[in-house]
Design an enzyme around this catalytic site. Sequence first.
Site, PDB file in Angstrom:
ATOM      1  N   CYS A  85     -20.810 -60.859   5.986  1.00 17.57           N
ATOM      2  CA  CYS A  85     -19.777 -60.155   4.919  1.00 17.57           C
ATOM      3  C   CYS A  85     -19.024 -59.088   5.665  1.00 17.57           C
ATOM      4  O   CYS A  85     -17.700 -59.086   5.724  1.00 17.57           O
ATOM      5  CB  CYS A  85     -20.265 -59.477   3.714  1.00 17.57           C
ATOM      6  SG  CYS A  85     -21.720 -60.699   2.909  1.00 17.57           S
TER       7      CYS A  85
ATOM      8  N   HIS B 199     -17.953 -52.688   1.088  1.00 19.97           N
ATOM      9  CA  HIS B 199     -18.802 -53.183   2.124  1.00 19.97           C
ATOM     10  C   HIS B 199     -18.182 -52.854   3.512  1.00 19.97           C
ATOM     11  O   HIS B 199     -18.465 -53.403   4.471  1.00 19.97           O
ATOM     12  CB  HIS B 199     -19.018 -54.692   1.965  1.00 19.97           C
ATOM     13  CG  HIS B 199     -20.282 -55.036   2.709  1.00 19.97           C
ATOM     14  ND1 HIS B 199     -20.718 -56.254   2.876  1.00 19.97           N
ATOM     15  CD2 HIS B 199     -21.342 -54.120   2.962  1.00 19.97           C
ATOM     16  CE1 HIS B 199     -21.931 -56.145   3.544  1.00 19.97           C
ATOM     17  NE2 HIS B 199     -22.357 -55.181   3.712  1.00 19.97           N
TER      18      HIS B 199
END
Length: 616
Positions: free
Chosen positions: A76, A129
């Site tokens: 990710c 993130h």
Amino acid sequence: MPRPLALALLLLAGPAFATPTDDDAARRPNVLLILTDDQGWGDIHSHGNEKLDTPNLDRLADEGARFERFFVSPVCAPTRAAMLTGRYSLRCGVHGVTRGHEAMRPGEVTIAELLQDAGYRTGCFGKWHNGAHARTNPYGQGFDEFAGFTAGHWNNYFDPLLPYPPKHAATRVEPAAPDGPQRSEGYIADIFTDAALRFIGDRSTDASEAAPWFCYVPYNTPHWPPQVSEELFAKYVDRGFDTETAAAYAMVENIDRNVGRLTAALEQWGMAEDTIVLFLTDNGPNGKRYNGHMLGRKGSAHEGGVRVPLFVRYPRIVAPEVVVRQNAAHIDLLPTLCELCGVEPPQDRVLDGRSLLPILNGDVPGDPPWEDRQLFTFKDWRGTPNGERGAVRTDRWRCVREGKRWELFDMHADPGQTTDVSDQFPKVRDDLAEAFAAKWAEVTADGFDPVPTLLTSEIGATLPAHEAELRPAIGEGIRYVGPNGWANDWILGWEDADAFAEWPIEIEGGDHRYDVEILFAATSEQVGSTFAVEVGSMGEVRGTVERAFDPPLYPSPDRFTRPEAYEKPWATLNLGTVLLREGTETLRLKAIKKPGETMPEVKAVRLRPVSVGSPH
């Protein structure tokens, strides 16, 4: 397209849209960038997955350019960093998904910052993130507004507790919940879509009326936990899928419905012609399901781990039903958007990507011609990278090392990577392996020092356990709930009183005082445990647990037992006030007294600024 019910609510958030005029033709385009989490290339109906329903994504692909070979990173955070900066993530300091390894260096320049400087309104709604604290969170990287969370995944998807709850009006103030996450009603992807639609529809100021917008919607589904409506889950169970696949496909269809809501709003409000819409995903699928018969899945440097969908719709430039067969990658999106939006890309740093504008209309030769190139995959993401795993991709070749040696695959003759042809083409393999080593040395020249959390006279921080380094090592007298310390994990099994946790911090603007707290849970046997927080040579503050607090986990409507940590409430232990001096330091959480077999569980250390000291 059906008009979503949410549009009625959106009209309440601000005045209705004005009818476009001739002047609008000279405006820079709006940008809607949609990213999903753990949705693979095969998780699209029109990619050959006949039992999965994604009509809105299929329509989006048909109305613009569909990229056949678009590549990202295996996991990710590196994908997000590369996409936002146009640079391989290792240049940005991003090499993992937790423990602070996901944080971009504050000096990186994102597409949001470039567009913001050019007069765009910028909003991010979903999973960030790429850094959780001041300078590295969305507000520090070019976004005016943010709703969602900054970690790698979230715990519950129904009525979630969000650290950055959605706002019902535009704001330029960072709206982090000061005392922890706040409850938001609804399903998490629907909540993020609502927030994005409110942002797109904002007409609350004259500036909002005139300014183009950049709306980044990084959905956190279909990443686990496996939580989705009974209606969609039952649909895919009835189609014969196992529980895991049914949950993933149900979440993908929910994403498709939300993409439909976003594109319907653009059409409803007369913005579709003037908006660049991009849809992509961040890595291969998070399970063993259909993925176009490619080798690999999430986490792999093979084709199936990094080849994902990319759809680009922009009616003013891109023709419908275009299929782009040239290789492209996440690093190409920043230079592409810069060119489409008339914004100068950064000139003071290396950009690894290049604009895709020459090939956005398919196989038409570019000027200059589109040349083959080497695209690199860097896989070392569980600890400090060492350059031992990764891949190089050209139009024909994929050279991969996931074990002890490099393998070579002819992707023209063998797209499923069934046969290593290194013995037939040893020079090709060796040349590509050498190119990987050279690129590795180049992109890691700045090293992997962690990004310290910024503290000032006005900015405090909550240092979550999953961002800590555990010493001497995980599992040696101290550990996390999970084996790796993923997002939302906490410290438990703290058996060795000499073990500790530490976080890098940076105090800016002089010396400041902070109240120090620990978020903890303790059994009756752990009452009497004493913690200390120590910062360099500045002394320490201590606190003793005087009551048990051992609550059950919050109910979680998972379709199967998740691999990630669950969620529960935490008690607060105040350790007192500490004076921190300007500069970079290491904060340590230590065990001073351990009456039971283990220390209490620890979720986070929190620092709140209380006064300004004298600067040096």
